[in-house]
Structure formats: structure tokens, C-alpha cells
Design a protein around this motif. Structure first.
Motif, short mmCIF file in Angstrom:
data_model
loop_
_atom_site.label_atom_id
_atom_site.label_comp_id
_atom_site.label_asym_id
_atom_site.label_seq_id
_atom_site.Cartn_x
_atom_site.Cartn_y
_atom_site.Cartn_z
N ILE A 11 -3.83 -20.65 36.61
CA ILE A 11 -4.74 -19.60 36.14
C ILE A 11 -5.08 -19.71 34.65
O ILE A 11 -5.86 -18.91 34.14
N LEU A 12 -4.54 -20.70 33.95
CA LEU A 12 -4.70 -20.77 32.50
C LEU A 12 -6.16 -20.69 32.04
O LEU A 12 -6.46 -20.06 31.03
N ASP A 13 -7.05 -21.33 32.78
CA ASP A 13 -8.45 -21.38 32.35
C ASP A 13 -9.24 -20.12 32.73
O ASP A 13 -10.41 -19.99 32.37
N ASN A 14 -8.60 -19.21 33.44
CA ASN A 14 -9.34 -18.05 33.97
C ASN A 14 -8.77 -16.72 33.52
O ASN A 14 -9.00 -15.69 34.16
N ILE A 15 -8.02 -16.73 32.41
CA ILE A 15 -7.47 -15.48 31.89
C ILE A 15 -7.92 -15.29 30.44
O ILE A 15 -8.45 -16.20 29.81
N SER A 16 -7.68 -14.10 29.90
CA SER A 16 -8.13 -13.79 28.54
C SER A 16 -7.30 -14.55 27.52
O SER A 16 -6.19 -15.01 27.82
N PRO A 17 -7.80 -14.70 26.28
CA PRO A 17 -7.05 -15.40 25.23
C PRO A 17 -5.66 -14.81 25.00
O PRO A 17 -4.70 -15.56 24.80
N SER A 18 -5.53 -13.49 25.04
CA SER A 18 -4.22 -12.86 24.80
C SER A 18 -3.26 -13.17 25.96
O SER A 18 -2.07 -13.43 25.73
N GLU A 19 -3.77 -13.16 27.17
CA GLU A 19 -2.94 -13.50 28.34
C GLU A 19 -2.57 -14.98 28.32
O GLU A 19 -1.45 -15.35 28.68
N ARG A 20 -3.52 -15.83 27.87
CA ARG A 20 -3.26 -17.27 27.79
C ARG A 20 -2.15 -17.57 26.76
O ARG A 20 -1.33 -18.47 26.96
N LYS A 21 -2.13 -16.80 25.69
CA LYS A 21 -1.10 -16.96 24.66
C LYS A 21 0.28 -16.70 25.26
O LYS A 21 1.23 -17.45 25.02
#
Length: 285
Positions: A11-21
């Protein structure tokens, strides 16, 4: 790779920047995450507890506590996997022996990783829907059509009315005539194939029960389907990645077919015998 981390990578490419962090920190530091309360984890990452909880929900966990338990269980599996090979891409100039080993390992690994993330409840729902269906349609474009066609062939063997069309115009036209007693299955690893999305959307609007077979996480196709089945495959540069995703999806089709056949064995036994007999008669003598 254990199930929780497989889901995060998918899911890394499909979540918000804060969630990706948060996701990247967890991937890089799974051992520390298993020992940290949510407040301390948020402090270390420099984010809010709400962001961590939101990511856990996206990953299909009830909350951080359930996620942390899963990560703790995964660590032992990770240590074992560290001793084994990882997904390996095929490189230009590789020896034939290396290509054979890498492709075979990647295909096997995609099935193993899919087993880690697949939902038994969703599989059960899909099986029940197919058992009850008057008609089943499988939608897929390009390489995914090959999987859809394989599914059509399998279910036809047990006398199910199963259809699959290579032409997207025929797909959507057929989808428009489905009804609530029917089932439509959308096959797309990315979950973003427009023609497949249009067909499954039309099938849903027609009242059919909809099933998706895609990579894990939020994507347009799985988001609109009633039943969501997920697979995992490596993200590597040469076509071995696409090959592995195909193998994983074919494996899911085999699971569905075998489960439906098992559940209705007394009813479909004669059809299996008929198809085996017809195939024997077509052999060269």
C-alpha cells in the motif's frame, strides 16, 4: 516476508505522506515497533497517534494493539526468511541456471506471500456467492484476461454458466445484463485497469455480486467490489514481477474452483466425469 509487512509494502504508493512516513519506519524497524506503546512510537516517528491508528485500519487491523501483536508474531518468521533467498530479479546476461532458479523462486514466493495476506472470510464469501450464482463472468484485460479465461474454463467443467470476453466492449455489454443472482469477478493486479473497472462497475450497478482479485490495499477496483481478494507479488524491474502476480492470481482461481467443487461435489461429480471422458476421447489413438 510476514503478512503485516507484505501489506504495508503493497500500500506504500497509495497512502498519504504522513501514513507513508509511519509505514516506512515500521518496515525499517519492526523489532522496535513490537515493543513500543503507540505514544512512544508516534514520538519517535514525529507523527500523531491518530495517523498510526489510521494506518492500522487501512491494513485491516482493529487498532494498534492488534497490529503490534501481528508484528510480534511476524518477527520470528522474518528471522527465518533472512536465512533464505529474497525476491530476485532476472538481469540481462544471467545464466540459464540463474534464470530458472529466480523465476521458480519468485513464483513460489508470490504464492507463499499471498497465503499470508489472503482473508479466509472473504474466500468463504466468494465461494458461497459462486455456489449460488446463476451465471459467473470474469473480467480481465491483457495478461489478466488469460487468468479470466482460465477461470471460465475451470468453472465450465462443473456445468457453471461461466463467461469471459477478451473485448472490453463485449465485457461491459455483458455486464449490463447481469442480475442480482449473478457474480462478476474483476481481475487486475494493480486494481487500476480502466476497462476492467468500467465492467465491474456496470456489473455492480446491474445488481450482481462483485468480487475483485487485486494487490492488497486501496485501489479503484477493490474499493467498489463486495468481496475483496488480495494477492502479493514482487515489485521488480523485468517481467518476472508480472509473471509472479499472474501465478498468484491463478492460484486464487484454483482455490475458488476447488472450494466450490468440494462444497458441491455430489452435484458436480457427474460433470467432472463427463469432461474427463470427453478429453480422453479427444486424445490421438
Amino acid at each position: 516476508m510476514p503478512g503485516s509487512l507484505i501489506k504495508i509494502k503493497e500500500i506504500l504508493d497509495n497512502i498519504s505522506p504522513s501514513e507513508r512516513k509511519v509505514a516506512k519506519y515500521i518496515i525499517e524497524n519492526p523489532d522496535s515497533v513490537s515493543n513500543l506503546p503507540i505514544g512512544e512510537l508516534a514520538k519517535r516517528i514525529g507523527t500523531s497517534e491518530a495517523t498510526i491508528v489510521r494506518l492500522c485500519k487501512i491494513l485491516d487491523f482493529k487498532g494498534y494493539k492488534d497490529f503490534r501483536i501481528s508484528i510480534t508474531k511476524d518477527i520470528a518468521s522474518m528471522k527465518k526468511e533472512d536465512e533464505e533467498e529474497q525476491y530476485t530479479d532476472v538481469k540481462p546476461g544471467d545464466s540459464l541456471e540463474s534464470i530458472i532458479q529466480n523465476i521458480s523462486y519468485n513464483n513460489k514466493k508470490s504464492i507463499d506471500n499471498t497465503l499470508e495476506i489472503i482473508s479466509f472470510d472473504e474466500i468463504n464469501k466468494a465461494v458461497d456467492a459462486i455456489v449460488s450464482a446463476d451465471r459467473i463472468e470474469f473480467f480481465g484485460i491483457g495478461a489478466s484476461f488469460i487468468i479470466a479465461y482460465d477461470a471460465m474454463q475451470k468453472f465450465s467443467r462443473i456445468n457453471k454458466i461461466a463467461l469471459s470476453f477478451p473485448d472490453p466492449h463485449l465485457q461491459i455489454a455483458s455486464a449490463a445484463n447481469l442480475k442480482k443472482e449473478d457474480v462478476a469477478v474483476a481481475i487486475s493486479y494493480s486494481g487500476e485497469t480502466k476497462d476492467t473497472y468500467d465492467s465491474i462497475k456496470m456489473a455492480k450497478e446491474s445488481g450482481a455480486t462483485t468480487i475483485s482479485i487485486t494487490k492488497f490495499g486501496q485501489n479503484p477496483i477493490s474499493n467498489i467490489c463486495d468481496i475483496k481478494l488480495f494477492v502479493s507479488a514482487p515489485e521488480i524491474s523485468i517481467r518476472s514481477g508480472a509473471m509472479s502476480s499472474r501465478i498468484a492470481q491463478l492460484n486464487v482461481i484454483d482455490i475458488l474452483f476447488s472450494a466450490v467443487t468440494s462444497k458441491q461435489f455430489n452435484e458436480v461429480k457427474k460433470y467432472l466425469q463427463n469432461t474427463r471422458k470427453s478429453i480422453r476421447e479427444k486424445k490421438i489413438k
